[in-house]
Write an enzyme that holds these catalytic residues in place. Structure first.
Site, mmCIF file in Angstrom:
data_model
loop_
_atom_site.group_PDB
_atom_site.id
_atom_site.type_symbol
_atom_site.label_atom_id
_atom_site.label_comp_id
_atom_site.label_asym_id
_atom_site.label_seq_id
_atom_site.Cartn_x
_atom_site.Cartn_y
_atom_site.Cartn_z
ATOM 1 N N SER A 95 0.825 -1.213 0.000
ATOM 2 C CA SER A 95 0.000 0.000 0.000
ATOM 3 C C SER A 95 0.860 1.266 0.000
ATOM 4 O O SER A 95 0.368 2.348 -0.272
ATOM 5 C CB SER A 95 -0.931 -0.003 1.218
ATOM 6 O OG SER A 95 -0.157 -0.092 2.396
ATOM 7 N N GLU A 96 2.154 1.128 0.316
ATOM 8 C CA GLU A 96 3.059 2.289 0.306
ATOM 9 C C GLU A 96 3.900 2.340 -0.974
ATOM 10 O O GLU A 96 4.938 2.992 -1.021
ATOM 11 C CB GLU A 96 3.970 2.275 1.537
ATOM 12 C CG GLU A 96 3.251 2.475 2.849
ATOM 13 C CD GLU A 96 2.666 3.885 3.046
ATOM 14 O OE1 GLU A 96 2.757 4.715 2.108
ATOM 15 O OE2 GLU A 96 2.119 4.144 4.114
ATOM 16 N N HIS A 105 8.968 0.302 10.741
ATOM 17 C CA HIS A 105 8.609 1.113 11.909
ATOM 18 C C HIS A 105 9.490 0.717 13.092
ATOM 19 O O HIS A 105 8.972 0.290 14.129
ATOM 20 C CB HIS A 105 7.134 0.893 12.287
ATOM 21 C CG HIS A 105 6.159 1.077 11.166
ATOM 22 N ND1 HIS A 105 4.930 0.458 11.140
ATOM 23 C CD2 HIS A 105 6.228 1.816 10.026
ATOM 24 C CE1 HIS A 105 4.281 0.801 10.034
ATOM 25 N NE2 HIS A 105 5.049 1.623 9.338
#
Ligand code: ZN
Length: 217
Positions: A75-76, A97
């Site tokens: 999705s990125e 992250h």
């Protein structure tokens, strides 16, 4: 084709390390690498990056159109494509992250103080990009505005992105970034970091050029 097989395996390995190190949780994070003909090989969305196999990767063109693969691309993906578009030197990208680097990103604190030779040698500059809603074009726009020649970008209230000459190079930069964030955090608990002087910095840049042959981020 042999090359693509190896690159798929490298992404699997990077994903395994990202998950094992706790740099991603659940299905977070994504990894991509350039293929020939302007194509990009990228991790699928909705899959734990610690548990991928080479056949899961998705091949897209420079505009994100899926060329092959049975799963949806990350999705990125737009963030990856935007960086490839403006940085010819970048062959691979890792987004994760990692908790300490992400804590700096969440606290709105850049990691821009020059304190560790290792960071100068292998990571380069760390940029800081404004918050954007994940998966929208706000994220690539914010990253493109600040990345310049940086080796890493902290994404406000989100995470981090590292770039490299290959998959493992981009992955190891994520490790160095997280290590840098941890050391900076500890140093601040002890009263604050001492920055390297301009003279010390130029000496490191000279060594990086002469010994490591690097001139960019
Ligand atoms: Zn993310």
């Amino acid at each position: 084709m042999a090359d693509e097989t190896r690159l798929r395996e490298e992404i699997v390995e990077a994903g395994r390390r990202l998950y094992k190190k706790g740099f991603v949780a659940a299905n977070d994070g994504n990894v991509s690498v350039r293929l020939d003909g302007g194509r990009i090989l990228i991790t699928p969305s909705g899959v734990c990056k610690g548990d991928m196999d080479p056949g899961m990767m998705v091949v897209v063109d420079g505009d994100g159109k899926v060329l092959s693969g049975r799963l949806r691309p990350s999705s990125e993906m737009k963030m990856h494509l935007a960086v490839y578009r403006i940085r010819d030197d970048v062959r691979a990208i890792v987004h994760a992250h990692p908790p300490k680097a992400t804590a700096f990103a969440v606290a709105g604190l850049p990691l821009d103080k020059l304190t560790l030779p290792e960071v100068v040698f292998s990571l380069g500059r760390v940029a800081f990009s404004e918050y954007g809603t994940p998966s929208t074009k706000q994220v690539p726009e914010a990253v493109v505005r600040v990345i310049g020649d940086a080796g890493a970008v902290l994404l406000a209230n989100h995470g981090a992105l590292t770039v490299g000459a290959g998959v493992m190079d981009a992955y190891f930069r994520m490790e160095t970034l997280e290590h840098f964030a941890a050391i900076t955090l500890y140093a601040r608990l002890l009263g604050g970091e001492r920055e390297l002087s301009p003279k010390e910095e130029s000496e490191l840049i000279r060594i990086r050029r002469d010994v490591f042959g690097k001139t960019d981020g």
